[in-house]
Write an enzyme that holds these catalytic residues in place. Sequence first.
Site, short mmCIF file in Angstrom:
data_model
loop_
_atom_site.label_atom_id
_atom_site.label_comp_id
_atom_site.label_asym_id
_atom_site.label_seq_id
_atom_site.Cartn_x
_atom_site.Cartn_y
_atom_site.Cartn_z
N ASP A 114 0.82 -1.21 0.00
CA ASP A 114 0.00 0.00 0.00
C ASP A 114 0.86 1.26 0.00
OD1 ASP A 114 -2.34 1.53 0.09
OD2 ASP A 114 -2.29 1.62 2.29
N GLU B 184 4.34 -8.27 6.75
CA GLU B 184 3.02 -8.84 6.45
C GLU B 184 3.05 -9.85 5.30
OE1 GLU B 184 0.17 -5.70 5.95
OE2 GLU B 184 0.26 -5.10 8.06
N TYR C 104 -5.27 -3.45 13.20
CA TYR C 104 -6.05 -2.23 12.99
C TYR C 104 -7.49 -2.43 13.47
CZ TYR C 104 -2.14 -0.46 10.24
OH TYR C 104 -0.91 -0.01 9.83
N GLU D 221 2.53 -1.88 14.04
CA GLU D 221 1.66 -0.94 13.32
C GLU D 221 0.31 -0.88 14.02
OE1 GLU D 221 1.00 -1.46 9.12
OE2 GLU D 221 3.11 -1.98 8.72
#
Length: 640
Positions: free
Chosen positions: A192, A436, A489, A525
């Site tokens: 991303d 990831e 997240y 993160e």
Amino acid sequence: MAAAAAAVRGGMLYPRESPSRELKELGGIWSFRADFSPGRDAGFEQRWYRQPLRQTGPVIDMPVPASFNDITQDPHLENYIGWVWYEKEVLIPQRWLQDDLSTRVVLRFGSAHYYSIVWVNGVQVVEHEGGHLPFEADISRIVQRSPGVLCRITVALNNTLTPHTLPPGSIQYMNDRTRYPKNYFVQNTRFDFFNYAGIHRPVVLYTTPSVYIDDITVTTTSSESVAMVRYQISVVGSELYSLSLSLRDQEGKVVATGDGPSGELKVPNPNLWWPYLMHENPGYRYFLEVKMQAQASGVPQEDIYTLPVGIRTVHVTSTQFLINGKPFYFHGVNKHEDADIRGKGLDWALIVKDFNLLRWLGANSFRTSHYPYAEEIMDLCDTYGIVVIDECPGVGIKMPESFGNKSLQHHLVVMEELIRRDKNRPSVVMWSVANEPASELPPAAYYFKTLIAHTKALDPSRPVTFVSDTNYAVDHGAPYVDVICVNSYFSWYHDPGHLEVIPLQLTAQFENWYKTYQKPIIQSEYGADSIPGLHSDPPAMFSEEYQKAMLKEYHSVFDKKRKEYVIGELIWNFADFMTDQGTTRVLGNKKGIFTRQRQPKSAAFVLRERYWKIANESSCVPPIINHSAHSTSSMGLLTT
């Protein structure tokens, strides 16, 4: 700090001027041409490297270092995939060419994305796969043939990503002629951030004697009263040479001397390298001057190289991360090399601004998400005491074919190149081999077992990790890491808009990972997008209030678990950054606590108050800032 990386040929010392070495920077305007032919191969078929680029067709001016994508108004260049060509004509100083037996001329690129072929005066001198890391070529024989003649440097650069590159990607051809033009294709990636390309870091010419210091490796140990600096030096060009070493402190005083290609220096009452906010004098460095004397064809030669050295140790327990024997808590950020216009190109003003913001924030660390950062950035980390988790470009490893032997072999080489470059940096306390990946896939077990073992063999002195977003119960790579790094997240990508689920889900995440592996954990993160100036009360997604509220929910759990085994928190992200266009991205990713132009959002002040509070709770350094002040006018106080 590190053991030598033996599998990559030769050293990669950062170019530094000395009494025996000179440097010529080649930044500025280069000629540029993108190959828009259907196969992107016209440049090779027509041998553009055999003549000045302007004679092959239309060229434009292109700044170096910079990404080429955002420099023009041409949308075809912004999203271009394939071969582009750069050229620079330079005049070599006459004194470099007068004695072709004693002077070596080297052309070095700090990085170029992603596959590079370089010619000098039409002769190929080097080929390199991968961005983010340096490569170089000895061009002495070529330039010394024609003294006084302009030296033409030609670079062909390809930014195509395949399942076996790092990062991986794939090319998708759109063959439906009712929907797409002829020869239409797109580059698909699983990361991303925008796939910027170009010559991103400095290009230099530098000299050495023909017999020269090729590599230096330093490791350090210390106690309260004495430190040992072990060294290993390689010399190329002759087997008949002598080496003398002097270690100087920051006042220039010699504190230890040695000789020979390997040995150790004893430093009494050492000044240790400490992280920012962990000591009143962070980032202390000594300077190791290595002097080589040799004979080449009956001619005496001398080479001098000075390496900055920080004395520090790193150790990991089941619940702590220790620097110089003291617990260290990562309160920092994830970043990107990303800014308006220049893309990923190195920019000194931006670099210094970012470090001022990091210190204003009270951040003591960052991860080089998701690739190695410029050596110039790493130098300032060493200088300021900013701790670094040094990550390779292993991002977006999602496809099964990216776990095969071809991908693994390239990944091993990339780690060799990274460790060769950064092995002597005191700021680098841990290697990250991926971000990831699809580590739930069965081939990931062998892949990461092999990759991490190789990294540890290259450098036994540092812990190794990778960053996971896989469920703890099915992660095949986690058994091999020293520190668990996990991204999550909650209330954003999962249960969006529901802040109330964060305490339960985040607590369960930590407890499950620790119960399974008994290793310290970093929240590598977490975060939420926010559009500057968008407000909502009660907090709603994309508002500044929601970003603040999410951070506070995470922080309440961190404060409980950092008393046990959580050793760090790294916000995603330091600043907004560009991504591919998509329905969830409004001119890029907006998870920054600063805008892309480095202006603070409300969340920056939340994080600043927290980080300075943590620093003062755990540090012997007297408080030097008013934590409650929300004005940036106090930045100047941080120089003390």
